[in-house]
Scaffold this active site. Structure first.
Site, PDB file in Angstrom:
ATOM      1  N   ASN A 196      18.727 -18.377  31.262  1.00 56.62           N
ATOM      2  CA  ASN A 196      17.495 -18.490  30.464  1.00 56.62           C
ATOM      3  C   ASN A 196      17.097 -19.950  30.214  1.00 56.62           C
ATOM      4  O   ASN A 196      15.957 -20.235  29.859  1.00 56.62           O
ATOM      5  CB  ASN A 196      17.622 -17.747  29.118  1.00 56.62           C
ATOM      6  CG  ASN A 196      17.619 -16.240  29.253  1.00 56.62           C
ATOM      7  OD1 ASN A 196      18.244 -15.534  28.459  1.00 56.62           O
ATOM      8  ND2 ASN A 196      16.920 -15.713  30.239  1.00 56.62           N
TER       9      ASN A 196
ATOM     10  N   SER B 291      20.877 -16.177  27.858  1.00 57.88           N
ATOM     11  CA  SER B 291      21.815 -16.364  28.973  1.00 57.88           C
ATOM     12  C   SER B 291      21.770 -17.802  29.470  1.00 57.88           C
ATOM     13  O   SER B 291      20.817 -18.533  29.203  1.00 57.88           O
ATOM     14  CB  SER B 291      21.462 -15.422  30.126  1.00 57.88           C
ATOM     15  OG  SER B 291      20.287 -15.854  30.774  1.00 57.88           O
ATOM     16  N   THR B 292      22.789 -18.191  30.209  1.00 61.76           N
ATOM     17  CA  THR B 292      22.799 -19.524  30.814  1.00 61.76           C
ATOM     18  C   THR B 292      21.555 -19.695  31.693  1.00 61.76           C
ATOM     19  O   THR B 292      20.920 -20.752  31.700  1.00 61.76           O
ATOM     20  CB  THR B 292      24.069 -19.701  31.672  1.00 61.76           C
ATOM     21  OG1 THR B 292      25.201 -19.376  30.872  1.00 61.76           O
ATOM     22  CG2 THR B 292      24.204 -21.117  32.176  1.00 61.76           C
TER      23      THR B 292
ATOM     24  N   ARG C 222      20.187  -3.658  35.677  1.00 66.50           N
ATOM     25  CA  ARG C 222      21.141  -4.665  36.151  1.00 66.50           C
ATOM     26  C   ARG C 222      21.903  -5.242  34.958  1.00 66.50           C
ATOM     27  O   ARG C 222      21.526  -5.026  33.810  1.00 66.50           O
ATOM     28  CB  ARG C 222      20.424  -5.764  36.941  1.00 66.50           C
ATOM     29  CG  ARG C 222      19.278  -6.436  36.200  1.00 66.50           C
ATOM     30  CD  ARG C 222      18.658  -7.564  37.028  1.00 66.50           C
ATOM     31  NE  ARG C 222      17.448  -8.041  36.380  1.00 66.50           N
ATOM     32  CZ  ARG C 222      16.224  -7.587  36.634  1.00 66.50           C
ATOM     33  NH1 ARG C 222      16.037  -6.661  37.531  1.00 66.50           N
ATOM     34  NH2 ARG C 222      15.184  -8.061  35.968  1.00 66.50           N
TER      35      ARG C 222
ATOM     36  N   GLU D 152      30.592   2.610  29.684  1.00 67.79           N
ATOM     37  CA  GLU D 152      29.546   3.565  30.037  1.00 67.79           C
ATOM     38  C   GLU D 152      28.217   2.815  29.948  1.00 67.79           C
ATOM     39  O   GLU D 152      27.946   2.135  28.954  1.00 67.79           O
ATOM     40  CB  GLU D 152      29.542   4.744  29.052  1.00 67.79           C
ATOM     41  CG  GLU D 152      30.803   5.593  29.105  1.00 67.79           C
ATOM     42  CD  GLU D 152      30.985   6.286  30.452  1.00 67.79           C
ATOM     43  OE1 GLU D 152      29.982   6.648  31.094  1.00 67.79           O
ATOM     44  OE2 GLU D 152      32.153   6.454  30.867  1.00 67.79           O
TER      45      GLU D 152
ATOM     46  N   GLY E 247       9.075 -10.172  26.302  1.00 70.52           N
ATOM     47  CA  GLY E 247       7.897 -10.794  26.900  1.00 70.52           C
ATOM     48  C   GLY E 247       6.858  -9.757  27.302  1.00 70.52           C
ATOM     49  O   GLY E 247       5.667  -9.896  27.003  1.00 70.52           O
TER      50      GLY E 247
ATOM     51  N   ASP F   9      16.333  -6.567  26.216  1.00 69.90           N
ATOM     52  CA  ASP F   9      15.362  -7.051  27.197  1.00 69.90           C
ATOM     53  C   ASP F   9      13.978  -6.441  26.970  1.00 69.90           C
ATOM     54  O   ASP F   9      13.865  -5.327  26.471  1.00 69.90           O
ATOM     55  CB  ASP F   9      15.873  -6.712  28.615  1.00 69.90           C
ATOM     56  CG  ASP F   9      15.220  -7.563  29.679  1.00 69.90           C
ATOM     57  OD1 ASP F   9      14.542  -8.553  29.340  1.00 69.90           O
ATOM     58  OD2 ASP F   9      15.379  -7.221  30.869  1.00 69.90           O
ATOM     59  N   GLY F  10      12.957  -7.189  27.335  1.00 71.08           N
ATOM     60  CA  GLY F  10      11.588  -6.659  27.315  1.00 71.08           C
ATOM     61  C   GLY F  10      10.663  -7.280  26.274  1.00 71.08           C
ATOM     62  O   GLY F  10       9.537  -6.814  26.094  1.00 71.08           O
TER      63      GLY F  10
ATOM     64  N   ARG G 161       4.389 -14.600  24.922  1.00 71.05           N
ATOM     65  CA  ARG G 161       5.747 -14.061  25.013  1.00 71.05           C
ATOM     66  C   ARG G 161       6.556 -14.245  23.721  1.00 71.05           C
ATOM     67  O   ARG G 161       7.303 -13.367  23.304  1.00 71.05           O
ATOM     68  CB  ARG G 161       6.496 -14.737  26.168  1.00 71.05           C
ATOM     69  CG  ARG G 161       5.940 -14.416  27.552  1.00 71.05           C
ATOM     70  CD  ARG G 161       6.711 -15.159  28.618  1.00 71.05           C
ATOM     71  NE  ARG G 161       8.129 -14.923  28.484  1.00 71.05           N
ATOM     72  CZ  ARG G 161       8.769 -13.871  28.996  1.00 71.05           C
ATOM     73  NH1 ARG G 161       8.122 -12.999  29.726  1.00 71.05           N
ATOM     74  NH2 ARG G 161      10.062 -13.724  28.803  1.00 71.05           N
TER      75      ARG G 161
ATOM     76  N   TRP H  11       6.550  -6.750  26.160  1.00 66.97           N
ATOM     77  CA  TRP H  11       6.031  -6.108  24.943  1.00 66.97           C
ATOM     78  C   TRP H  11       4.848  -6.912  24.390  1.00 66.97           C
ATOM     79  O   TRP H  11       3.811  -6.359  24.041  1.00 66.97           O
ATOM     80  CB  TRP H  11       7.154  -6.028  23.903  1.00 66.97           C
ATOM     81  CG  TRP H  11       6.817  -5.299  22.647  1.00 66.97           C
ATOM     82  CD1 TRP H  11       6.950  -3.953  22.410  1.00 66.97           C
ATOM     83  CD2 TRP H  11       6.298  -5.865  21.432  1.00 66.97           C
ATOM     84  NE1 TRP H  11       6.553  -3.652  21.136  1.00 66.97           N
ATOM     85  CE2 TRP H  11       6.145  -4.810  20.517  1.00 66.97           C
ATOM     86  CE3 TRP H  11       5.951  -7.144  21.037  1.00 66.97           C
ATOM     87  CZ2 TRP H  11       5.659  -5.003  19.224  1.00 66.97           C
ATOM     88  CZ3 TRP H  11       5.459  -7.341  19.749  1.00 66.97           C
ATOM     89  CH2 TRP H  11       5.316  -6.283  18.849  1.00 66.97           C
TER      90      TRP H  11
HETATM   91  C1  IPE Z   1      19.085 -10.977  30.229  1.00 62.13           C
HETATM   92  O1  IPE Z   1      17.701 -10.797  30.242  1.00 62.13           O
HETATM   93  C2  IPE Z   1      19.462 -11.981  29.206  1.00 62.13           C
HETATM   94  C3  IPE Z   1      19.217 -11.590  27.817  1.00 62.13           C
HETATM   95  C4  IPE Z   1      18.818 -10.426  27.403  1.00 62.13           C
HETATM   96  C5  IPE Z   1      19.479 -12.616  26.846  1.00 62.13           C
HETATM   97  P1  IPE Z   1      16.774 -11.547  31.309  1.00 62.13           P
HETATM   98  O2  IPE Z   1      15.389 -11.040  31.105  1.00 62.13           O
HETATM   99  O3  IPE Z   1      16.988 -12.998  31.227  1.00 62.13           O
HETATM  100  O4  IPE Z   1      17.392 -11.015  32.681  1.00 62.13           O
HETATM  101  P2  IPE Z   1      16.780 -10.980  34.143  1.00 62.13           P
HETATM  102  O5  IPE Z   1      16.384 -12.366  34.488  1.00 62.13           O
HETATM  103  O6  IPE Z   1      15.601 -10.072  34.115  1.00 62.13           O
HETATM  104  O7  IPE Z   1      17.888 -10.429  34.986  1.00 62.13           O
HETATM  105  C1  IPE Z   2      14.692 -10.625  26.362  1.00 62.72           C
HETATM  106  O1  IPE Z   2      13.337 -10.460  26.612  1.00 62.72           O
HETATM  107  C2  IPE Z   2      14.979 -11.825  25.501  1.00 62.72           C
HETATM  108  C3  IPE Z   2      15.579 -12.960  26.203  1.00 62.72           C
HETATM  109  C4  IPE Z   2      15.981 -12.959  27.456  1.00 62.72           C
HETATM  110  C5  IPE Z   2      15.727 -14.186  25.453  1.00 62.72           C
HETATM  111  P1  IPE Z   2      12.622 -11.207  27.795  1.00 62.72           P
HETATM  112  O2  IPE Z   2      12.113 -12.515  27.310  1.00 62.72           O
HETATM  113  O3  IPE Z   2      13.484 -11.263  28.990  1.00 62.72           O
HETATM  114  O4  IPE Z   2      11.372 -10.238  28.083  1.00 62.72           O
HETATM  115  P2  IPE Z   2      10.832  -9.763  29.483  1.00 62.72           P
HETATM  116  O5  IPE Z   2      11.993  -9.211  30.251  1.00 62.72           O
HETATM  117  O6  IPE Z   2      10.241 -10.948  30.136  1.00 62.72           O
HETATM  118  O7  IPE Z   2       9.813  -8.719  29.161  1.00 62.72           O
HETATM  119 MG    MG Z   3      13.820 -10.035  30.552  1.00 62.10          MG
END
Ligand code: IPE
Ligand code: IPE
Ligand code: MG
Length: 249
Positions: free
Chosen positions: A71, A68-69, A197, A210, A26, A23-24, A36, A28
């Site tokens: 997404n 994820s679904t 989460r 863990e 976008g 995660d992160g 993004r 970044w």
């Molecule tokens: C979880 O990240 C799904 C993936 C890493 C593929 P999200 O960025 O979609 O999760 P939420 O919406 O912040 O919970």
């Molecule tokens: C995780 O990064 C990648 C996917 C969920 C596909 P994000 O796209 O969720 O990036 P943030 O959480 O918005 O920074």
């Molecule tokens: Mg995210």
């Protein structure tokens, strides 16, 4: 590299299965004043590093939450860009997977993916299917509730047909119906970007995993970050409901 945390890892106590919520991306990119998708592109480098580091160490299974679904509810442009990136990356990384003896598999609602993604994914899975090293599990269009419901439906069908009675359903039997039936439960779950989460990831399977959270944004995640998570894992006492004295003896 000097002073790598790798040297502190006990090779006899490796987690058999590591799962990562990457995660992160976008945030970044935004911090760098970019779109993004620039973050997603740079996330691929972190994927390569992590996969290589895990395979080198001898980790048995590595599961990466890639899409994820939920997404699917993102803006169309971001979804399209992510799917194109997936098509390109699957193609580009096959050689790397072969060199590292990695077997690729996928979980999730694969049928819901665009045709080109499905084709390249299928090709990579087939080509690496006889590799005997680490199993790399890509979670694509994945949601744990969807997976659990699907398992439930297949059990319900067996009951309907008289093949099974409600009394006969056990944890093992339920686990058998999940897409992860051939994969041991994750022992270590990592989430990057400072979010605490699980976001509908492997809900059944992480019952005793863990959990490890880091503020590092996914594109900045390196081999050293993986080593740090493993060292942290190795310093924990896993009690599985027992008391400390029972576990130590
Ligand atoms: C979880 O990240 C799904 C993936 C890493 C593929 P999200 O960025 O979609 O999760 P939420 O919406 O912040 O919970
Ligand atoms: C995780 O990064 C990648 C996917 C969920 C596909 P994000 O796209 O969720 O990036 P943030 O959480 O918005 O920074
Ligand atoms: Mg995210």
């Amino acid at each position: 590299m000097e002073n790598s945390l790798k040297d502190q890892i006990n090779r006899d106590k490796l987690p058999r299965h590591i799962a990562i919520i990457m995660d992160g991306n976008g945030r970044w990119a935004k911090r760098k004043g970019n779109e993004r998708i620039f973050g997603h592109k740079n996330g691929v480098k972190a994927v390569r590093e992590t996969v290589e580091a895990a395979a080198e160490l001898g980790i048995g299974y590595l599961t990466l939450y890639a899409f994820s679904t939920e997404n699917w509810n993102r803006p169309r442009t971001e979804i399209d860009a992510l799917m194109s990136l997936l098509v390109i990356t699957l193609d580009k990384e096959i050689d790397n997977l072969m060199e590292n003896n990695i077997c690729l598999v996928a979980i999730g609602d694969i049928d819901s993916l665009p045709r080109k993604v499905k084709a390249n994914l299928g090709r990579a899975i087939n080509k690496t299917s006889l590799n005997t090293g680490m199993t790399l599990v890509l979670a694509l269009s994945y949601s744990a509730r969807w997976e659990i419901l699907d398992a439930l439906k297949s059990i319900a069908r067996k009951i309907e047909s008289g093949e099974l009675t409600a009394k006969e359903i056990t944890c093992d039997h339920f686990t058998e119906q999940l897409q992860t039936r051939d994969i041991p439960d994750p022992e270590l779950l990592i989430r990057t970007s400072g979010e605490y989460r699980v976001s509908n990831f492997l809900l059944w399977q992480i019952a005793y995993a863990e959990l490890y959270f880091t503020n590092t944004l996914w594109p900045d995640f390196t081999k050293e970050d993986l080593y740090a998570a493993i060292c942290n894992f190795q310093n924990r006492e896993r009690r599985f409901g027992k008391i400390s004295e029972q576990v130590v003896s």
